[in-house]
Design an enzyme around this catalytic site. Structure first.
Site, short mmCIF file in Angstrom:
data_model
loop_
_atom_site.label_atom_id
_atom_site.label_comp_id
_atom_site.label_asym_id
_atom_site.label_seq_id
_atom_site.Cartn_x
_atom_site.Cartn_y
_atom_site.Cartn_z
CD GLU A 94 -2.95 -1.13 2.28
OE1 GLU A 94 -2.54 -0.65 3.36
OE2 GLU A 94 -4.06 -1.68 2.16
CD GLU A 125 4.74 -21.31 11.33
OE1 GLU A 125 4.80 -21.59 12.53
OE2 GLU A 125 3.75 -20.76 10.81
#
Length: 310
Positions: A94, A125
């Site tokens: 963004e 992960e």
């Protein structure tokens, strides 16, 4: 990329985490009317900003340190797995349309790569090595800031990213939702937002995810304010990449200058549709080339450019 943790040890570790705690008073939540569940969730969410508040000094210190490095050409890099990684990628993605940053200036890394945005990548992960490889691909250096994000504060990918970045001389921030986390301890700036157990046991996309989103909003937005990407509370570096943003650009110029539509269109044309430049054209009564030069000399800070033009 497989984990070498003993399952029994891992279960014991999870049992000790606030974010994984079981709440017996909610054991029959599935039998409640939908409106009651919604009210419960709303009440839980309302507590998140209060959990962020005690950490504001740490957040501010991390922002100032980040802005100092970015002003010298450094990058802001988020690194996380699962929900935490997705939130980092979201915040990074963004920044170009909101602040006209280059795509390489704010970067989101998620364990397992782009595929992990929409599906689970087995074992990603659990790998510190994967984090090191992802950062090495970016050639992380001393002007960069790396933010490890993990609700538990124990995710190997996030910790590995912070450890490796710190070894390369980068500034590091550890964002977790448990006190005394390994991630917070590994970073230059540990930010631990303790939101407590989740409505659904261990579902850290809920309060923990909301807390992480609030902090990431602050990290990117206030850093960009410090870098001169705003004028007051106006997004003067917004990139007009669609009809809505083009209309917003004209509105921002109008709010900043009070000019008439014809003058705004003239200024934007002179400024090559750069909002900040158009505002300077109108407020300083200079041409587009002069406005561009003044902004370059002021490091992109509109207030400083205005001061130098008078």
């Amino acid at each position: 990329m497989t984990s070498t943790s003993n399952p029994r040890d891992l279960r014991s570790e999870l049992d000790s985490l606030t974010t994984e705690a079981f709440r017996p008073e909610l054991a029959e939540i599935d039998r409640l009317p939908t409106l009651d569940i919604a009210r419960l969730m709303n009440g839980e969410d309302a507590a998140v900003p209060n959990a962020v508040a005690p950490c504001l000094p740490e957040i501010a210190a991390a922002i100032d340190a980040t802005a100092d490095r970015m002003a010298q050409g450094g990058r802001l890099v988020y690194a996380g797995a699962g929900t935490a990684g997705r939130l980092g990628v979201l915040d990074a993605s963004e920044c170009p349309p909101t602040f006209n940053t280059a795509p390489s200036q704010v970067i989101g890394l998620i364990a397992g790569g782009p595929e992990a945005m929409v599906t689970s990548v087995e074992g990603a992960e659990d790998s510190k090595e994967l984090a090191r490889a992802d950062l090495d691909a970016l050639a992380i250096g001393s002007l960069d800031t790396v933010v490890g994000i993990s609700a538990s504060g124990r995710t190997p990918y996030a910790i590995g990213a912070v450890e490796h970045a710190r070894a390369q001389g980068a500034l590091t921030i550890g964002l977790a939702c448990n006190p005394g986390s390994a991630l917070g301890a590994a970073a230059d700036h540990g930010i631990e937002i303790v939101v407590g157990p989740e409505l659904l046991t261990g579902s850290t996309r809920l309060k923990a995810g909301t807390a992480q989103k609030l902090v990431l909003n602050m990290l990117s937005t206030i850093t960009m304010i410090r870098l001169g990407k705003t004028y007051g509370n106006l997004m003067v570096d917004v990139r007009a990449s669609n009809d809505k943003l083009r209309a917003r650009s004209r509105r921002i110029v109008a709010l900043a200058t009070g000019a008439q539509d014809t003058d705004i269109e003239r200024a934007l044309t002179e400024a090559g549709d750069e909002v900040k430049t158009a505002i300077l054209v109108l407020l300083a009564d200079v041409d587009g080339a002069t406005a561009t030069r003044l902004l370059e000399e002021s490091g992109g800070h509109l207030r400083a450019a205005l001061a130098s033009a008078t």
